[in-house]
Write a protein that holds these residues in place. Structure first.
Motif, PDB file in Angstrom:
ATOM      1  N   GLU A   1      21.236  48.107  64.979  1.00 39.26           N
ATOM      2  CA  GLU A   1      22.495  48.638  64.443  1.00 39.26           C
ATOM      3  C   GLU A   1      22.241  49.354  63.105  1.00 39.26           C
TER       4      GLU A   1
ATOM      5  N   LYS B   1      22.855  53.318  62.242  1.00 38.14           N
ATOM      6  CA  LYS B   1      23.693  53.749  61.113  1.00 38.14           C
ATOM      7  C   LYS B   1      22.911  54.698  60.191  1.00 38.14           C
TER       8      LYS B   1
ATOM      9  N   ASN C   1      20.231  50.020  75.983  1.00 35.77           N
ATOM     10  CA  ASN C   1      20.928  49.329  74.893  1.00 35.77           C
ATOM     11  C   ASN C   1      21.211  50.188  73.659  1.00 35.77           C
TER      12      ASN C   1
ATOM     13  N   PRO D   1      24.158  53.188  74.160  1.00 43.17           N
ATOM     14  CA  PRO D   1      25.540  52.693  73.996  1.00 43.17           C
ATOM     15  C   PRO D   1      25.878  52.363  72.538  1.00 43.17           C
ATOM     16  N   LEU D   2      24.895  51.811  71.811  1.00 43.64           N
ATOM     17  CA  LEU D   2      25.107  51.476  70.395  1.00 43.64           C
ATOM     18  C   LEU D   2      25.326  52.749  69.569  1.00 43.64           C
TER      19      LEU D   2
ATOM     20  N   LYS E   1      26.632  55.529  70.710  1.00 45.96           N
ATOM     21  CA  LYS E   1      27.986  56.028  71.034  1.00 45.96           C
ATOM     22  C   LYS E   1      29.049  55.226  70.293  1.00 45.96           C
ATOM     23  N   LEU E   2      28.892  53.897  70.276  1.00 42.17           N
ATOM     24  CA  LEU E   2      29.850  53.025  69.563  1.00 42.17           C
ATOM     25  C   LEU E   2      29.938  53.390  68.088  1.00 42.17           C
ATOM     26  N   ASN E   3      28.815  53.844  67.532  1.00 46.25           N
ATOM     27  CA  ASN E   3      28.784  54.175  66.108  1.00 46.25           C
ATOM     28  C   ASN E   3      29.154  55.625  65.824  1.00 46.25           C
ATOM     29  N   GLY E   4      29.514  56.362  66.869  1.00 48.42           N
ATOM     30  CA  GLY E   4      30.042  57.706  66.654  1.00 48.42           C
ATOM     31  C   GLY E   4      29.026  58.840  66.799  1.00 48.42           C
TER      32      GLY E   4
ATOM     33  N   SER F   1      27.517  61.548  69.077  1.00 48.30           N
ATOM     34  CA  SER F   1      28.076  62.153  70.297  1.00 48.30           C
ATOM     35  C   SER F   1      27.018  62.319  71.381  1.00 48.30           C
ATOM     36  N   GLU F   2      27.483  62.560  72.609  1.00 48.35           N
ATOM     37  CA  GLU F   2      26.587  62.803  73.762  1.00 48.35           C
ATOM     38  C   GLU F   2      25.635  63.963  73.467  1.00 48.35           C
TER      39      GLU F   2
END
Ligand SMILES: [Zn+2]
Length: 352
Positions: A278, A282, A322, A325-326, A328-331, A333-334
């Motif tokens: 994480e 960030k 894993n 997805p983390l 994407k959750l943190n913003g 983009s694709e």
């Protein structure tokens, strides 16, 4: 920059390919590696027994705290395991792996070629020299020009009699404090890069100053910094200021220890911990927001058995299964993820 026949292509262990064929690429892994360089025989008799046992569920409790003190843990030397484990990445949608085991790490061109054929993955093999104390006396004595010739030969003609060619100069090893051989080896890599147009990757051990010093050495030797990646920039907490200095020199910053979190055994009398995934994500996001998206690379540097799924580890699919997805959750983009996993490695791996 010298032009070779490989110009505009990516060189895999099965031959040159069009860069568009790479797909999702892990920028720094090991599939076959004999990572004996950091193995230390323990003093105590009971620990000595543990050090020579195979990795099993019974001794994981000890190995997790002593990653490099278990001989079996530092040897990824079984092809069938390599095929099974890398297939996890393929099945998760992966296309290519940069295999950084070069001289000093038990490089195995024929083994990698067989794994590439069995899995259908593109495997890009490393050239050049890992850290100084992993080298033979004969290699340590060579001049930078002679070392450079050896790298060029591995890229242009292939390793030994195998005809299997390296597609990356790296990971070129440097420790704290850097030794005389490692300085020569960095200069040799810079010379070989100019002669071949190959991508170039540096392993720098856990020191912000060492990374900046390595950049200075290769810059003076004429390296094209826009085609250089600095490994392990996420293995310890480098400040954003230092990360930006590396990026402002034009280098790629590689976040390649995804999956390794928390405890790391003390070595060279120093102690540090890995950040969490994480925290890595960030930091990547902050660098993206500052405009460095096109200079960032991602991988999970598998080099011990306990990182393989068969031995309770996170596996070669960790980034896709894993970390994405983390992100994407943190913003992230694709499109940005596509740049990190496809476009950036493609740009770096294409010969100039
Ligand atoms: Zn590595």
């Amino acid at each position: 920059m010298g032009e070779t026949k490989i110009s505009g292509k990516v060189q895999t262990v099965l031959g040159p390919i069009d860069p568009d064929e790479l797909g999702i690429t892990l920028a720094h892994e090991h599939i076959l590696i004999d990572f004996l360089v950091f193995f230390e025989e323990p003093e105590e008799s009971t620990e000595r027994r543990l050090a020579h046992e195979p990795v099993t569920i019974e001794n994981l409790w000890w190995i997790r705290q002593n990653l490099f003190t278990c001989l079996d843990n530092v040897r990824l030397i079984d092809e069938k395991t390599g095929i099974r484990e890398t297939m996890r990445f393929k099945l998760a949608g992966g296309g290519s792996i940069v295999e950084m085991s070069n001289i000093g790490l038990g490089r195995d061109p024929k083994g990698l070629a067989r794994i590439a054929r069995a899995t259908g993955l593109n495997i890009i093999m490393g050239a050049g020299f890992y850290v100084g104390h992993s080298q033979t006396e004969q290699v340590r004595e060579m001049s930078p020009d002679r070392l450079a010739e050896r790298i060029v030969d591995d890229i242009v003609n292939g390793v030994g009699e195998t005809g299997i060619k390296a597609g990356m100069i790296g990971e070129i090893g440097a420790m704290v404090p850097i030794d005389e051989f490692e300085r020569k080896s960095l200069r040799a890599a810079a010379i070989a890069q100019q002669k071949t147009g190959a991508p170039f990757n540096i392993h720098s051990s856990h020191s912000d100053n060492l990374i900046l010093d390595n950049i200075k050495i290769i810059k003076e030797a004429g390296a094209d910094l826009s085609r250089v990646a600095m490994s392990h920039c996420d293995a310890w907490c480098i400040t954003d200021d230092v990360l930006q200095r590396i990026l402002d020199e034009g280098c790629y910053v590689e976040f390649d220890t995804f999956g390794y979190e928390g405890y790391f055994p003390p070595y060279q009398g120093r102690h540090f911990n890995f950040p969490t995934d994480e925290q890595r994500v960030k930091t990547l996001l902050r660098l993206i927001e500052k405009g460095y998206l096109k200079q960032l690379l991602v991988a999970s540097d598998h080099c011990v058995k306990t990182s393989l799924a068969s031995y309770g580890g996170f596996g070669y699919d960790h980034v896709l299964t894993n970390v994405v997805p983390l992100m994407k959750l943190n913003g992230i983009s694709e499109t940005q993820i596509d740049t990190l996993l496809v476009e950036n490695p493609k740009r770096l791996l294409t010969f100039a």
